[in-house]
Design a protein around this motif. Sequence first.
Motif, mmCIF file in Angstrom:
data_model
loop_
_atom_site.group_PDB
_atom_site.id
_atom_site.type_symbol
_atom_site.label_atom_id
_atom_site.label_comp_id
_atom_site.label_asym_id
_atom_site.label_seq_id
_atom_site.Cartn_x
_atom_site.Cartn_y
_atom_site.Cartn_z
ATOM 1 N N GLN A 96 -6.771 105.068 20.624
ATOM 2 C CA GLN A 96 -5.957 103.989 20.056
ATOM 3 C C GLN A 96 -4.843 103.597 21.017
ATOM 4 O O GLN A 96 -4.592 102.416 21.241
ATOM 5 C CB GLN A 96 -5.388 104.431 18.699
ATOM 6 C CG GLN A 96 -6.449 104.583 17.634
ATOM 7 C CD GLN A 96 -5.973 105.363 16.422
ATOM 8 O OE1 GLN A 96 -5.034 106.146 16.498
ATOM 9 N NE2 GLN A 96 -6.653 105.165 15.296
ATOM 10 N N TYR A 97 -4.188 104.586 21.591
ATOM 11 C CA TYR A 97 -3.110 104.327 22.550
ATOM 12 C C TYR A 97 -3.658 103.609 23.787
ATOM 13 O O TYR A 97 -3.090 102.625 24.244
ATOM 14 C CB TYR A 97 -2.434 105.648 22.949
ATOM 15 C CG TYR A 97 -1.294 105.466 23.909
ATOM 16 C CD1 TYR A 97 -0.028 105.162 23.432
ATOM 17 C CD2 TYR A 97 -1.482 105.601 25.277
ATOM 18 C CE1 TYR A 97 1.037 104.991 24.309
ATOM 19 C CE2 TYR A 97 -0.435 105.424 26.158
ATOM 20 C CZ TYR A 97 0.818 105.123 25.665
ATOM 21 O OH TYR A 97 1.866 104.945 26.537
ATOM 22 N N CYS A 101 -3.316 99.930 20.734
ATOM 23 C CA CYS A 101 -3.079 99.953 19.283
ATOM 24 C C CYS A 101 -2.014 101.014 19.000
ATOM 25 O O CYS A 101 -2.295 102.071 18.439
ATOM 26 C CB CYS A 101 -4.370 100.260 18.531
ATOM 27 S SG CYS A 101 -5.701 99.099 18.858
ATOM 28 N N TYR A 102 -0.777 100.701 19.402
ATOM 29 C CA TYR A 102 0.281 101.700 19.376
ATOM 30 C C TYR A 102 0.681 102.131 17.966
ATOM 31 O O TYR A 102 0.968 103.304 17.741
ATOM 32 C CB TYR A 102 1.498 101.200 20.156
ATOM 33 C CG TYR A 102 1.142 100.861 21.584
ATOM 34 C CD1 TYR A 102 0.667 101.849 22.449
ATOM 35 C CD2 TYR A 102 1.247 99.562 22.063
ATOM 36 C CE1 TYR A 102 0.319 101.560 23.755
ATOM 37 C CE2 TYR A 102 0.907 99.257 23.375
ATOM 38 C CZ TYR A 102 0.445 100.254 24.217
ATOM 39 O OH TYR A 102 0.094 99.959 25.502
ATOM 40 N N LYS A 103 0.686 101.210 17.001
ATOM 41 C CA LYS A 103 1.031 101.582 15.625
ATOM 42 C C LYS A 103 -0.031 102.530 15.050
ATOM 43 O O LYS A 103 0.300 103.514 14.396
ATOM 44 C CB LYS A 103 1.173 100.346 14.733
ATOM 45 C CG LYS A 103 2.493 99.659 14.854
ATOM 46 C CD LYS A 103 2.618 98.590 13.793
ATOM 47 C CE LYS A 103 4.083 98.290 13.591
ATOM 48 N NZ LYS A 103 4.336 97.524 12.398
ATOM 49 N N GLU A 104 -1.297 102.204 15.280
ATOM 50 C CA GLU A 104 -2.369 103.082 14.810
ATOM 51 C C GLU A 104 -2.278 104.452 15.477
ATOM 52 O O GLU A 104 -2.461 105.479 14.822
ATOM 53 C CB GLU A 104 -3.739 102.468 15.106
ATOM 54 C CG GLU A 104 -4.091 101.281 14.248
ATOM 55 C CD GLU A 104 -5.453 100.708 14.625
ATOM 56 O OE1 GLU A 104 -6.340 101.488 15.033
ATOM 57 O OE2 GLU A 104 -5.618 99.488 14.512
ATOM 58 N N MET A 106 0.404 105.895 16.637
ATOM 59 C CA MET A 106 1.550 106.610 16.077
ATOM 60 C C MET A 106 1.191 107.225 14.718
ATOM 61 O O MET A 106 1.530 108.370 14.433
ATOM 62 C CB MET A 106 2.744 105.678 15.925
ATOM 63 C CG MET A 106 3.975 106.353 15.366
ATOM 64 S SD MET A 106 4.626 107.658 16.420
ATOM 65 C CE MET A 106 5.455 106.676 17.635
ATOM 66 N N THR A 107 0.464 106.472 13.904
ATOM 67 C CA THR A 107 0.035 106.981 12.601
ATOM 68 C C THR A 107 -0.876 108.189 12.774
ATOM 69 O O THR A 107 -0.726 109.205 12.084
ATOM 70 C CB THR A 107 -0.686 105.879 11.799
ATOM 71 O OG1 THR A 107 0.217 104.790 11.600
ATOM 72 C CG2 THR A 107 -1.185 106.385 10.464
ATOM 73 N N THR A 110 1.014 111.191 13.966
ATOM 74 C CA THR A 110 1.797 111.718 12.850
ATOM 75 C C THR A 110 0.917 112.541 11.915
ATOM 76 O O THR A 110 1.323 113.615 11.440
ATOM 77 C CB THR A 110 2.493 110.571 12.081
ATOM 78 O OG1 THR A 110 3.322 109.844 12.984
ATOM 79 C CG2 THR A 110 3.324 111.096 10.931
#
Length: 122
Positions: A96-97, A101-104, A106-107, A110
């Motif tokens: 993703q990174y 797709c930085y928000k994905e 990060m999720t 997490t």
Amino acid sequence: MQTFSTPISICNKTITRNGISLEYHHIVVLVIVLYNLGQLHAQIGEYKEAANFFHRALDLAKKWDSCLDGVWEVVDDACKGSTRLLAILLNLAHIQYHNGCYKEAMTTYTQELNVVRRTFAN
């Protein structure tokens, strides 16, 4: 993760071994195979296909992780299950990174952190 040097067969019958159903072992094998296929596609730059395999492995790993709830006294199995879940989440987050797709990412990172906290909490 584990790899297999010889072909494996997967049986659909439910057999109980040491209090753990064959379904559990079926899930373990499928998670490993899907993870390895994701790794292969990531290595050759096919990130969309790799993500697909990691998502499929993740869905099964979550089911597998819930199967472990009944055998938490078997610490080795529980840790192996969570370790595989962590490996899948880590690779998925990297893809993703890498794809921006930085928000994905990060999720997913997490979620991985939450699994670490749950698994290795004192």
